[in-house]
Design an enzyme around this catalytic site. Sequence first.
Site, PDB file in Angstrom:
ATOM      1  N   HIS A 130      44.286 -12.616 -25.680  1.00 56.19           N
ATOM      2  CA  HIS A 130      44.990 -13.840 -25.243  1.00 56.19           C
ATOM      3  C   HIS A 130      46.474 -13.799 -25.598  1.00 56.19           C
ATOM      4  CE1 HIS A 130      41.227 -15.936 -24.154  1.00 56.19           C
ATOM      5  NE2 HIS A 130      40.726 -15.344 -25.225  1.00 56.19           N
TER       6      HIS A 130
ATOM      7  N   ASN B  83      37.273 -20.223 -21.778  1.00 51.84           N
ATOM      8  CA  ASN B  83      37.825 -19.411 -20.704  1.00 51.84           C
ATOM      9  C   ASN B  83      37.693 -20.147 -19.379  1.00 51.84           C
ATOM     10  OD1 ASN B  83      38.472 -17.233 -22.379  1.00 51.84           O
ATOM     11  ND2 ASN B  83      36.510 -16.237 -22.049  1.00 51.84           N
TER      12      ASN B  83
END
Length: 526
Positions: free
Chosen positions: A63, A141
């Site tokens: 990320h 997500n």
Amino acid sequence: MIEKNGSAHAESNTLTTRQGHPVSNNQNSRTVGSRGPTTMENYHLMEKLSHFDRERIPERVVHARGAGAHGVFEAYGKVGDEAISKYTRAKLFQEAGKETPVFVRFSTVGHGTHSPETLRDPRGFAVKFYTEDGNWDLVGNNLKVFFIRDAIKFPDFIHSQKPDPVHNRQSGERIFDFISNTPEAMHMVTFLFSPWGIPANYRQMQGSGVNTYKWVNDKGEGVLIKYHWEPLQEIRNLIQAEAEAIQAKNFNHATQDLYEAIERGDFPQWELCVQIMSDGEHPELDFDPLDDTKLWPEEQFPFLKVGKMTLNRNPENYFAEVEQAAFGTGVLVDGLDFSDDKMLQGRTFSYSDTQRYRVGPNYLQLPINAPRMQAATNQRDGQMTYRVDTAQGQNNHVNYEPSNLSALKEAPRDLPDHSPRVEGNLVRQTIDRTNDFGQAGERYRTFETWERDELISNIVANLSGAQQVIQDKMVELFFKCDQDYGQRVQDGLAQAKMNRENVSKAQAEEGAVKQAQDRSREAQPY
């Protein structure tokens, strides 16, 4: 024999820990029963995760590329047509119209800080709620499932997605090498290589908590929960050709889109929906409800709306607010709880551990991470300490509890804890109901024709360069998902091989002609 760095050559290819202990089971965390909670004495799991958390300095190990915005969450005060208090006592949900400040960070998962936002990759969707009871982080997500169901596999999985440690290039062969030995990933692979693998931007994508959590009511009763963010903007994804066209001109398109939308007052919104299931094994299902590679059927467990989020303010400083924002799956408030989801339990250790390493032990003193209510702890010192988290009237000489002096005291406990009963042998086992191919095949069959065409094209493009043994194992897995699925991948790989051979043949013939011409020129008299 001793190498230059002092380490001995391994006499076999046996996997070991960094202490040299042979690892006989690298697929399953140690749990109470095959589906029970993970135990902290699981040394191999903790060693893998803690080392993995420290592999990159200073960007996030996953990320890394992200964009963020501030906003507000408005509660509906009910879940479906029922009072929400029936299921949870979390204060932020109880009153219709109650507003809670939020900060959201969107991200790509596997690539670096300056990578294009058009790459095929899951997208992170992390929300920090600044509630009256402290922070709640809902970390998820865009896609509703994941590649693996046990956190012990996570470092290996991410390594397969990252660049090769020798030549530093990402490789489809490495990705599919791991997946070919991990059948549980087939559902996520079917999502990822379809158009759903490249959201058009952050505003028009879904979000999901992915993990299974719990809600707890005033009686201490718990139910299983799945969280889903549904955009009030239309959902939009990109096919590969569209993504490549955007990337040729702009590799910051999603960050730009989010920032400019908020600047012009076109505030993006999502509704938070939950699925609710009674706490238990649910033998009537053909999968375990704690398995992150599975979806709960909506016809049995419908999406129930509980609130709406609006993003209405851009950050004033990217580094201070977006880059240093720190999220953790263990950051829950009263009324929210953990399930025995193996991925959730592993992530709960790993996420906060990596923030302490990446940002520092006092990352929670940064304004973007600090709760909006007063924090009062006995934790002191460490790198970058700039204040003491104390309560008014606290004796600063006392940084421990219990104490007879004017020190911090435990909060009164008015409501019962959620106390599920756990019993079983400590084992390293896969859950009983894996069903690795059922939902992947169902997902393939529900795609429209153009989505299936795009899926096959993307898989073949990435798999065709892999060694034959990897291709064969992947084709076998695709056939297990769906006959047509497997056949189309197999045919696509055969055609790609033929195309490569034709190109090689044409190049060889062109080379032979050029050599003949060169010899002819050399033979000409001057």
